[in-house]
Write a protein that holds these residues in place. Structure first.
Motif, PDB file in Angstrom:
ATOM      1  N   ARG A 117       0.806  -1.175  -0.336  1.00 40.76           N
ATOM      2  CA  ARG A 117       0.123  -0.174   0.155  1.00 40.76           C
ATOM      3  C   ARG A 117       0.644   1.326   0.528  1.00 40.76           C
ATOM      4  NH1 ARG A 117      -3.063   1.622   5.118  1.00 40.76           N
ATOM      5  NH2 ARG A 117      -1.205   1.483   5.674  1.00 40.76           N
ATOM      6  N   GLU A 120       2.822   1.226  -3.321  1.00 40.85           N
ATOM      7  CA  GLU A 120       2.177   1.388  -5.067  1.00 40.85           C
ATOM      8  C   GLU A 120       1.148   2.335  -4.910  1.00 40.85           C
ATOM      9  OE1 GLU A 120       1.548  -1.730  -6.857  1.00 40.85           O
ATOM     10  OE2 GLU A 120       3.583  -3.209  -6.004  1.00 40.85           O
ATOM     11  N   PHE A 121       0.662   2.147  -3.671  1.00 37.46           N
ATOM     12  CA  PHE A 121      -0.694   3.199  -3.890  1.00 37.46           C
ATOM     13  C   PHE A 121      -0.680   4.272  -2.377  1.00 37.46           C
ATOM     14  CE2 PHE A 121      -1.685  -1.288  -4.612  1.00 37.46           C
ATOM     15  CZ  PHE A 121      -2.102  -1.075  -5.887  1.00 37.46           C
ATOM     16  N   ASN A 124      -2.973   4.832   0.539  1.00 32.39           N
ATOM     17  CA  ASN A 124      -4.442   4.780   0.324  1.00 32.39           C
ATOM     18  C   ASN A 124      -4.759   3.340   0.258  1.00 32.39           C
ATOM     19  OD1 ASN A 124      -4.605   7.844   0.156  1.00 32.39           O
ATOM     20  ND2 ASN A 124      -4.586   7.480  -1.497  1.00 32.39           N
ATOM     21  N   LEU A 127      -8.718   2.497  -3.962  1.00 29.65           N
ATOM     22  CA  LEU A 127      -8.123   3.202  -5.454  1.00 29.65           C
ATOM     23  C   LEU A 127      -8.849   3.489  -5.750  1.00 29.65           C
ATOM     24  CD1 LEU A 127      -5.131   2.838  -6.624  1.00 29.65           C
ATOM     25  CD2 LEU A 127      -5.562   0.451  -7.452  1.00 29.65           C
ATOM     26  N   LEU A 136      -8.723  -2.116  -1.022  1.00 30.93           N
ATOM     27  CA  LEU A 136      -7.167  -2.664  -1.097  1.00 30.93           C
ATOM     28  C   LEU A 136      -7.644  -3.761  -0.230  1.00 30.93           C
ATOM     29  CD1 LEU A 136      -4.478  -0.369  -2.664  1.00 30.93           C
ATOM     30  CD2 LEU A 136      -5.552  -2.603  -3.623  1.00 30.93           C
ATOM     31  N   LEU A 159      -6.314  -5.003 -10.938  1.00 28.64           N
ATOM     32  CA  LEU A 159      -5.755  -3.968 -10.312  1.00 28.64           C
ATOM     33  C   LEU A 159      -3.821  -3.491 -11.134  1.00 28.64           C
ATOM     34  CD1 LEU A 159      -4.654  -6.008  -6.152  1.00 28.64           C
ATOM     35  CD2 LEU A 159      -5.596  -3.186  -7.071  1.00 28.64           C
ATOM     36  N   SER A 163      -2.587  -0.163 -11.515  1.00 36.81           N
ATOM     37  CA  SER A 163      -1.739   0.441 -10.981  1.00 36.81           C
ATOM     38  C   SER A 163      -1.172   1.300 -12.351  1.00 36.81           C
ATOM     39  CB  SER A 163      -1.061  -0.924 -10.734  1.00 36.81           C
ATOM     40  OG  SER A 163      -1.348  -1.452  -9.721  1.00 36.81           O
TER      41      SER A 163
END
Length: 225
Positions: A117, A120-121, A124, A127, A136, A159, A163
């Motif tokens: 998390r 890559e995100f 958050n 997503l 997630l 995903l 991504s």
């Protein structure tokens, strides 16, 4: 999300794999230094679980190779070697976390989730892309606030597209992400076509059309509306 488990104790490795797959992660295994070094050099992963004591070499050398190649993959050291020197050395080389054995599998899962998390995100839990939203933590996708039921592979595919939004993703990259080293033995990409077709159909049922665009001769692209 795809994880490489580098652990020479097969019973423990299998236990980790079984648990993480129940959490909808894709997992591959390496049981010795040479196999682990080959896999991190050839295939892409979202997270590597790295034991330090391996047949044929030291896990820290694999970590050095990962960072030498500027590979941004998240690395969690899992090792019975819990001395301060080992921990500091691993973190200095570029490990993201350190979890001494023995450890509860739910804690390992949450460490992996937190790492992915964060990397890559942007830390958050939700997503968002166009009308598509993914929780997630709960691994639940909605389109226009309508929950959609996805298979494990469809969820991973969704995903992967989000991504890499705005980028052309080749069929071989999708195959490698979904099936790992098995992708080298595939005779065709028929299974990719099938999963993409099913995913597009489920998105369209909720009013999200033309978001996965076919780039003929190249692959696919996620288009944010």
């Amino acid at each position: 999300m795809k994880i490489l488990i580098i652990e020479d104790e097969k019973k423990l490795s299998d236990s980790i794999r079984s648990y993480l797959e129940s959490q909808k992660y894709l997992c591959e295994q390496a049981f010795n230094f040479s196999d682990a070094k080959m896999k991190v050099g050839v295939y892409d992963y979202d997270c590597v679980l790295l034991d330090l004591m391996l047949p044929g070499g030291n896990g820290l050398d694999i970590l050095r190779e990962i960072r030498k190649c500027h590979n941004p993959v998240g690395v969690i050291i899992i090792s019975a070697k819990d001395s301060l020197d080992d921990k500091l050395t691993g973190l200095e080389i570029g490990a993201d976390d350190y979890l001494p054995k023995p450890f509860p599998l739910p804690e390992l899962s949450m460490r992996i989730y937190a790492l992915i998390r964060r990397k890559e995100f942007s830390a958050n839990n939700i997503l968002q892309s166009a009308a598509v939203s993914i929780n997630l933590l709960e691994r639940q996708a909605t389109v226009n606030d309508i929950p959609i039921e996805l298979t494990k592979t469809e969820y991973e595919l969704l995903l992967f597209f989000i991504s890499n939004r705005g980028k052309v993703i080749t069929k071989s990259a999708i195959a490698e992400h979904l099936s790992g080293e098995m992708a080298d033995m595939l005779d065709s990409f028929d299974f990719i076509y099938s999963h993409i077709k099913n995913l597009k159909a489920k998105l369209a049922e909720c009013g999200c059309t033309e978001i996965i665009k076919t780039i003929y001769g190249m692959g696919y692209k996620w288009i944010e509306e």
